[in-house]
Scaffold this motif. Structure first.
Motif, PDB file in Angstrom:
ATOM      1  N   ILE A   6       0.868  35.231 -10.882  1.00 20.90           N
ATOM      2  CA  ILE A   6       0.897  35.926  -9.462  1.00 20.90           C
ATOM      3  C   ILE A   6      -0.056  35.557  -8.876  1.00 20.90           C
ATOM      4  O   ILE A   6      -0.535  36.076  -7.477  1.00 20.90           O
ATOM      5  CB  ILE A   6       0.288  37.554 -10.182  1.00 20.90           C
ATOM      6  N   VAL A   7      -0.804  34.357  -9.204  1.00 18.90           N
ATOM      7  CA  VAL A   7      -1.911  33.697  -8.453  1.00 18.90           C
ATOM      8  C   VAL A   7      -1.364  32.439  -7.579  1.00 18.90           C
ATOM      9  O   VAL A   7      -1.132  32.535  -6.503  1.00 18.90           O
ATOM     10  CB  VAL A   7      -2.940  33.199  -9.159  1.00 18.90           C
ATOM     11  N   CYS A   8      -0.514  31.668  -8.268  1.00 21.40           N
ATOM     12  CA  CYS A   8       0.049  30.285  -7.643  1.00 21.40           C
ATOM     13  C   CYS A   8       1.596  30.477  -7.542  1.00 21.40           C
ATOM     14  O   CYS A   8       2.174  29.853  -6.707  1.00 21.40           O
ATOM     15  CB  CYS A   8      -0.266  29.178  -8.418  1.00 21.40           C
ATOM     16  N   GLY A   9       2.296  31.347  -8.150  1.00 21.57           N
ATOM     17  CA  GLY A   9       3.631  31.540  -7.798  1.00 21.57           C
ATOM     18  C   GLY A   9       4.602  30.695  -8.825  1.00 21.57           C
ATOM     19  O   GLY A   9       5.753  30.883  -8.838  1.00 21.57           O
ATOM     20  N   MET A  37     -11.491  36.075  -8.402  1.00 28.06           N
ATOM     21  CA  MET A  37     -11.824  36.018  -6.895  1.00 28.06           C
ATOM     22  C   MET A  37     -10.939  37.078  -6.099  1.00 28.06           C
ATOM     23  O   MET A  37     -11.267  37.548  -5.262  1.00 28.06           O
ATOM     24  CB  MET A  37     -11.924  34.544  -6.078  1.00 28.06           C
ATOM     25  N   MET A  38      -9.415  36.895  -6.598  1.00 33.03           N
ATOM     26  CA  MET A  38      -8.589  37.789  -5.826  1.00 33.03           C
ATOM     27  C   MET A  38      -8.824  39.132  -6.041  1.00 33.03           C
ATOM     28  O   MET A  38      -8.640  40.050  -5.215  1.00 33.03           O
ATOM     29  CB  MET A  38      -7.203  37.416  -6.435  1.00 33.03           C
ATOM     30  N   ASP A  90      -9.723  41.868  -2.959  1.00 36.37           N
ATOM     31  CA  ASP A  90      -8.633  43.173  -3.007  1.00 36.37           C
ATOM     32  C   ASP A  90      -9.566  44.509  -3.125  1.00 36.37           C
ATOM     33  O   ASP A  90      -9.153  45.380  -2.750  1.00 36.37           O
ATOM     34  CB  ASP A  90      -7.509  43.019  -3.840  1.00 36.37           C
ATOM     35  N   ALA A  91     -10.582  44.332  -4.184  1.00 32.98           N
ATOM     36  CA  ALA A  91     -11.181  45.400  -4.416  1.00 32.98           C
ATOM     37  C   ALA A  91     -12.184  45.737  -3.101  1.00 32.98           C
ATOM     38  O   ALA A  91     -12.265  47.121  -2.940  1.00 32.98           O
ATOM     39  CB  ALA A  91     -12.127  45.361  -5.553  1.00 32.98           C
ATOM     40  N   ARG A  92     -12.439  44.685  -2.553  1.00 29.14           N
ATOM     41  CA  ARG A  92     -13.445  45.046  -1.296  1.00 29.14           C
ATOM     42  C   ARG A  92     -12.584  45.647  -0.216  1.00 29.14           C
ATOM     43  O   ARG A  92     -12.903  46.523   0.589  1.00 29.14           O
ATOM     44  CB  ARG A  92     -13.940  43.863  -0.836  1.00 29.14           C
ATOM     45  N   THR A 140      -7.998  45.272 -12.296  1.00 26.25           N
ATOM     46  CA  THR A 140      -8.428  46.835 -11.519  1.00 26.25           C
ATOM     47  C   THR A 140      -7.566  47.005 -10.588  1.00 26.25           C
ATOM     48  O   THR A 140      -6.747  48.160 -10.418  1.00 26.25           O
ATOM     49  CB  THR A 140      -9.837  46.694 -11.063  1.00 26.25           C
ATOM     50  N   VAL A 141      -6.992  45.873  -9.867  1.00 25.03           N
ATOM     51  CA  VAL A 141      -6.139  45.853  -8.660  1.00 25.03           C
ATOM     52  C   VAL A 141      -4.870  45.267  -9.050  1.00 25.03           C
ATOM     53  O   VAL A 141      -3.847  45.785  -8.762  1.00 25.03           O
ATOM     54  CB  VAL A 141      -6.863  45.197  -7.445  1.00 25.03           C
TER      55      VAL A 141
END
Length: 265
Positions: A224-227, A256-257, A261-263, A240-241
Motif C-alpha cells: 500500500i506504500v509503493c504499489g 510517515m504516511m 494522514d493522522a494530521r 491507525t489510518v
C-alpha cells in the motif's frame, strides 16, 4: 498424536532471549509474575520436545526455531540429532534499534535469530526477500508477555513455507502472535501455552484480530506504500489510518504516511 500432522512448526522457546534483569523485574510487576527462562530448564524442555516436533511434522515440511547466538552450536546439534536438516545460516530479525540498556561494556543487542529447518525438502512457496527481517519490537506497554514478538514477523515465514489452509503448530505460544499471523494468512493453527493468564490474554488478542480483520476478507497483494506486488517480504500492518500489506523496506515510509494522514484527519 499420530505422526505427520503439521505442515509447519514455529518455535520460540523460553530462552529469555533479549530479556535483561531490569525488564524481568518490570515485567514481573506489570504482569504479576516471574518467568522461569533459565538456560538449563529451556534445554531440558527442548531436548524432550525436539524429537516430538520432528515426528509431528509432515515429510517435506519446514520449521523455524528461535535461539540465542550464544547457543548456536548446542541448538543446531540438538535439532540435527532429532532428524532436521538445519541451514547453518540463520534468519535474522533486526529490531531496528537496540532493546537492552547500554552498559558501556559491550555493543547493545538489537537482533534475534531463528534456524530454518527442514524435514526432507520443500521449495519455498514465495521467492524474494532476504534472510534479514527489519521490524520494530512490540512496545513494552502493549505486551502481554515479556518476550512478545510482533505478529508481522511471522507473515514471511508462514507465506514462504505453507499454502492456504495448511496447518501450523506453535508449541510455545506465549502471546499468540504466530496464531494471529496464521489467521491473517488464511492458515489453520494449533497453539499450546501452559500459563493460563497468558493463554486467556492471547485468546482475547485472537478474537480482536478476527473481528477487526476477518481472514475471509484478506488484504490485497500489493504494497500500500509503493504499489509493487508482494514478493514474499510484505507484512500486514494495521495502522491507525491505513492497513494492508507493506514491504519491509517500506515500513519507515508507512509510519510517515500514517503520521501525515493522522494530521490531515
Amino acid at each position: 498424536q499420530k505422526d505427520g500432522i503439521f505442515d509447519l512448526v514455529i518455535v520460540d522457546p523460553p530462552w529469555g532471549i533479549g530479556v535483561d534483569k531490569s525488564w524481568r523485574s518490570k515485567s514481573a510487576g506489570r504482569l504479576g509474575k516471574e518467568f522461569d527462562d533459565s538456560e538449563e530448564k529451556a534445554f531440558t524442555l527442548m531436548e524432550a520436545m525436539s524429537p516430538e516436533l520432528h515426528r509431528l511434522l509432515r515429510d517435506n515440511r519446514h520449521m523455524y526455531f528461535f535461539f540465542g547466538i550464544q547457543y548456536y552450536e548446542r541448538v543446531k546439534m540438538l535439532l540435527t540429532k532429532s532428524g532436521f536438516n538445519v541451514s547453518p545460516l540463520p534468519i535474522i530479525w533486526d529490531k531496528t534499534h537496540f532493546t537492552g540498556p547500554p552498559t558501556g561494556n559491550s555493543w547493545p543487542h538489537q537482533y534475534e535469530l531463528m534456524f530454518f529447518c527442514q524435514k526432507g525438502h520443500r521449495k519455498l512457496e514465495l521467492l524474494g526477500g532476504g534472510d534479514v527481517i527489519p521490524l520494530k519490537i512490540v512496545p513494552p506497554s502493549e505486551r502481554i508477555h515479556p518476550t512478545q514478538k510482533p505478529t508481522a514477523l511471522f507473515y514471511g515465514p508462514i507465506k514462504k513455507s505453507t499454502k492456504e489452509n495448511e496447518l501450523i503448530l506453535d508449541p510455545c505460544a506465549g502471546s499468540a502472535s504466530v496464531h494471529a499471523a496464521a489467521l491473517g494468512c488464511r492458515r489453520r493453527c494449533i497453539s499450546l501455552e501452559k500459563d493460563q493468564d497468558i493463554y486467556l490474554k492471547g485468546m482475547q488478542k485472537l478474537e480482536e484480530r478476527v473481528i477487526n480483520n476477518p481472514p475471509e476478507k484478506p488484504f490485497g497483494t500489493s504494497c500500500i506504500v509503493c504499489g509493487d506486488d508482494d514478493d514474499g517480504t510484505c507484512v500486514v500492518v494495521e495502522g491507525t489510518v491505513n492497513s494492508g500489506p507493506v514491504h519491509n523496506r517500506c515500513l519507515d515510509e508507512f509510519e510517515m504516511m500514517e503520521d501525515e494522514d493522522a494530521r490531515k484527519g
